[in-house]
Design an enzyme around this catalytic site. Structure first.
Site, mmCIF file in Angstrom:
data_model
loop_
_atom_site.group_PDB
_atom_site.id
_atom_site.type_symbol
_atom_site.label_atom_id
_atom_site.label_comp_id
_atom_site.label_asym_id
_atom_site.label_seq_id
_atom_site.Cartn_x
_atom_site.Cartn_y
_atom_site.Cartn_z
ATOM 1 N N ASP A 1 58.098 54.253 55.282
ATOM 2 C CA ASP A 1 58.339 53.129 54.642
ATOM 3 C C ASP A 1 59.504 53.384 53.750
ATOM 4 O O ASP A 1 59.609 53.248 52.238
ATOM 5 C CB ASP A 1 57.072 52.563 53.742
ATOM 6 N N LYS B 1 51.585 51.655 39.538
ATOM 7 C CA LYS B 1 51.767 50.952 40.604
ATOM 8 C C LYS B 1 50.171 50.345 40.889
ATOM 9 O O LYS B 1 49.211 50.922 41.184
ATOM 10 C CB LYS B 1 52.144 51.682 42.026
ATOM 11 N N LEU C 1 35.601 53.934 44.335
ATOM 12 C CA LEU C 1 36.599 55.157 44.611
ATOM 13 C C LEU C 1 36.533 56.528 43.957
ATOM 14 O O LEU C 1 37.076 57.132 44.628
ATOM 15 C CB LEU C 1 37.846 54.341 43.757
ATOM 16 N N LEU C 2 35.156 56.626 43.448
ATOM 17 C CA LEU C 2 35.289 57.959 42.772
ATOM 18 C C LEU C 2 35.046 59.003 43.709
ATOM 19 O O LEU C 2 35.657 60.009 43.711
ATOM 20 C CB LEU C 2 34.150 57.961 41.767
ATOM 21 N N VAL D 1 38.439 59.599 45.854
ATOM 22 C CA VAL D 1 39.648 60.126 45.208
ATOM 23 C C VAL D 1 39.476 61.571 44.499
ATOM 24 O O VAL D 1 40.417 62.334 44.270
ATOM 25 C CB VAL D 1 40.221 59.387 44.104
ATOM 26 N N SER D 2 38.274 61.907 44.181
ATOM 27 C CA SER D 2 38.001 63.130 43.473
ATOM 28 C C SER D 2 38.453 64.598 43.950
ATOM 29 O O SER D 2 38.896 65.339 43.382
ATOM 30 C CB SER D 2 36.299 63.134 43.120
#
Length: 623
Positions: A461, A361, A312-313, A316-317
């Site tokens: 949503d 979340k 994920l790094l 998302v960075s």
């Protein structure tokens, strides 16, 4: 729908000709009346905002004032650089009289996609009123603004009277009331007397103002606002090319050193990471993302990111700006291992981290889409991202958001407040005014996404469980995992409008839009409301009263209820092209919420006539 649209424009024009504006009460009208014939130099307080107004260039273009004057007013050492959003900035203006009212008139060239409402509420941040913009530009057709057509935007302002000058108030600065403001907060920020503020605005000394309302701040000298912060190093325009070259070279060299240090840290971890005796203890429980990229000691969050894997790094960075990086252990401890007692709504948890309350979340997989969305928006009715935590195996994450004390809307509509809500809460149902306010907040949030982001966004949503309520029952849209850019098709946002119509029906009825009933029957509110509104004469009001939430009792006006029901019906039209736009909806809701006689005309705006009959073929497909 065309008839409704024409009625809407007619009523708007009538409202404007009657003198309607953002400040419609007699006191507020007098606040910006023309009491002094001689023009004066003064200021408005503008707050830097993303994405377009973080630099002096764009802000100076918006107000028609040179960036040098703005820099001088705020004691800035440079005219370049990107400012952080949400900071108060003094903008010099020339104030004078236009008719019987006092304004600073700014010439603005219409950009593609602009609306008068968007200019007033978003670009100029309620320093003007869109009804006044329309009034001062009679040749401009509000629904068909031409790109680069020049219009006059009147900014609220006033010059001090002789009495105010005698009291030492040399300037009246226009300030827009912010969430959380009170007299003491604003008087401290602006270095002004609370008593003088009350006197210049014609209110009592302990009064407060509605959020978004422009007020006058009398000051004896130019206010000294907090020093402005930059998101990146501001380049001094006077730096020579040689100096710039040295800075660039030093930056590149520094980047190599940082990369080398990071690689070393990774190698050390891979070799010794499992030997806990050799791994330094993490002292700091949280650290800002910016610092984590520049520190590689024992307190660095780089170790945390390595420990969580790099899946994920990378994703998302590029999207994280200033959130906090929390350890997974912190999140689990703060939520009692995601215990039901901490649950708020269906997918959020209450967490207290270092004395502050947040909402957590849990999410699986790639979170870059939601993070990208959170970086694009900044609005009071959209929940704000506060931090992130990456799970141990790198396949999941925890998104940490600002806390909304009252939880999600579904808990208040379909059942009694759960024990996860604060025990001090004594409210067991939402009042009519609270429901109307929630509807307006959600509409404003969607309007911002649809018309004031670049590119325009669709939430995708909109439902009660994704609407969070603050302590004052203000609504904030959350869960942007399905949000996406709107296509070139103008109807791309119509799915959000349909979903908003369902929210209106749920607020009116206190029931779910789709629910199973006795005998395996499926109830659909958007079909039921058609049967209610198709009834003629007095039967319509009687049927609606029986259909509505009995918890409301008789605290609502039937005309207003019929109007909201008609609005919900229009939003849930099978033909997406016939659904109204969020600008039209938000404006109508804002007027309905005012305790003014002029709102009576708007209460009947969305009520269908007896000859209206809308057939529904496949209502589910409409969503």
């Amino acid at each position: 729908m065309e008839r409704h649209h024409l009625c809407f424009i007619a009523v708007v024009l009538a409202f404007q000709l009657a003198g309607g504006q953002a400040a419609t009460d007699a006191t507020a009208r007098a606040r910006f009346s023309c009491n002094v014939s001689t023009p004066c130099d003064t200021f408005v307080v503008y707050r830097t905002q993303s994405p377009g107004f973080l630099d002096l260039g764009n802000i100076s273009d918006l107000f028609g004032v040179s960036r040098a004057l703005i820099a001088s007013a705020n004691k800035l050492t440079t005219e370049d650089g990107q400012l952080l959003p949400g900071q108060p900035l003094l903008v010099p203006i020339k104030c004078g009289c236009t008719g019987t009212r006092s304004f600073a008139n700014v010439t603005y060239p219409i950009r593609p996609g602009d609306t008068f409402y968007g200019l007033a509420v978003t670009a100029f941040e309620n320093l003007t009123d869109f009804g006044l913009v329309e009034e001062l530009n009679p040749a401009a057709e509000p629904t068909k603004l031409q790109p680069w057509q020049e219009v006059v935007v009147p900014l609220f302002c006033r010059c001090p009277t002789r009495e105010e000058l005698s009291a030492g108030s040399w300037l009246l600065v226009t300030y827009v009331w912010q969430p959380g403001d009170d007299m003491s907060v604003v008087s401290t920020l602006m270095n002004a007397s609370a008593a003088n503020i009350a006197a210049s605005n014609g209110v009592a000394g302990n009064s407060t103002f509605a959020m978004g309302q422009p007020v006058l701040i009398p000051v004896s000298q130019r206010p000294r606002l907090p020093p402005l912060l930059y998101g990146a190093i501001a380049a001094d325009s006077r730096v020579s090319k040689r100096q710039r070259g040295i800075i660039v070279a030093a930056s590149i060299a520094g980047s190599f050193v940082a990369c080398a240090a990071l690689c070393t840290a990774i190698l050390v971890y891979r070799r010794y990471g499992k030997n806990k005796a050799l791994v330094p203890k993490l002292v700091s429980p949280k650290i800002s993302w910016t610092k984590s990229l520049n520190r590689f000691d024992s307190n660095s969050s780089i170790a945390r990111m390595i420990n969580g894997g790099d899946k994920l790094l990378t994703s998302v960075s590029q999207f994280i700006d200033k959130p906090i990086i929390f350890r997974e252990e912190e999140i689990m401890e703060a939520t009692m291992n995601l215990d039901e007692q901490c649950k708020i709504g269906s997918s959020y948890y209450r967490a207290k981290l270092e004395g502050e309350v947040f909402v957590v979340k849990p999410v699986k997989g790639n979170v870059s889409g939601e993070l990208r969305m959170m970086q694009m928006v900044n609005h009071a009715n959209l929940i704000k991202l506060a931090g992130i935590s990456i799970g141990a195996d790198g396949d999941y994450a925890f998104l940490v958001y600002e806390f909304a004390e009252k939880g999600s809307l579904d808990k208040w509509l379909y059942q009694k407040p759960s024990c996860s809500l604060p025990s001090s809460s004594s409210v067991t149902t939402l009042s009519w005014d609270q429901r109307l306010g929630i509807a307006l907040d959600v509409a404003n949030g969607l309007l911002y996404m649809h018309e004031h982001t670049q590119p325009s966004m669709v939430h995708g949503d909109v439902r009660a469980r994704n609407i969070l309520l603050t302590a004052g029952f203000r609504a904030k849209l959350s869960n942007f995992s399905l949000a996406k850019p709107a296509t070139v098709d103008a109807a791309a946002t119509s799915s959000d409008v349909f979903a908003f119509g369902l929210i209106l029906l749920e607020l009116l009825s206190g029931r779910r839009a789709v629910e199973a009933r006795v005998g395996a029957e499926i109830g659909m509110l958007w079909m039921e409301i058609r049967a209610v509104l198709d009834a003629g004469g007095d039967k319509r009001a009687a049927k609606l009263k029986r259909w509505m939430d009995p918890a409301l009792g008789g605290e609502y006006g039937m005309d207003a209820a019929l109007s909201l029901a008609g609005m919900a019906r229009a939003c849930t039209e099978e033909d997406a092209a016939r659904r109204p736009k969020m600008a039209e909806i938000a404006f109508s809701l804002s007027v309905l919420g005012q305790p003014l006689s002029v709102a009576d005309a708007f209460e009947k705006l969305w009520q269908p006539s007896s000859e209206d009959s809308i057939k529904i073929g496949n209502a589910v497909a409409a969503r």
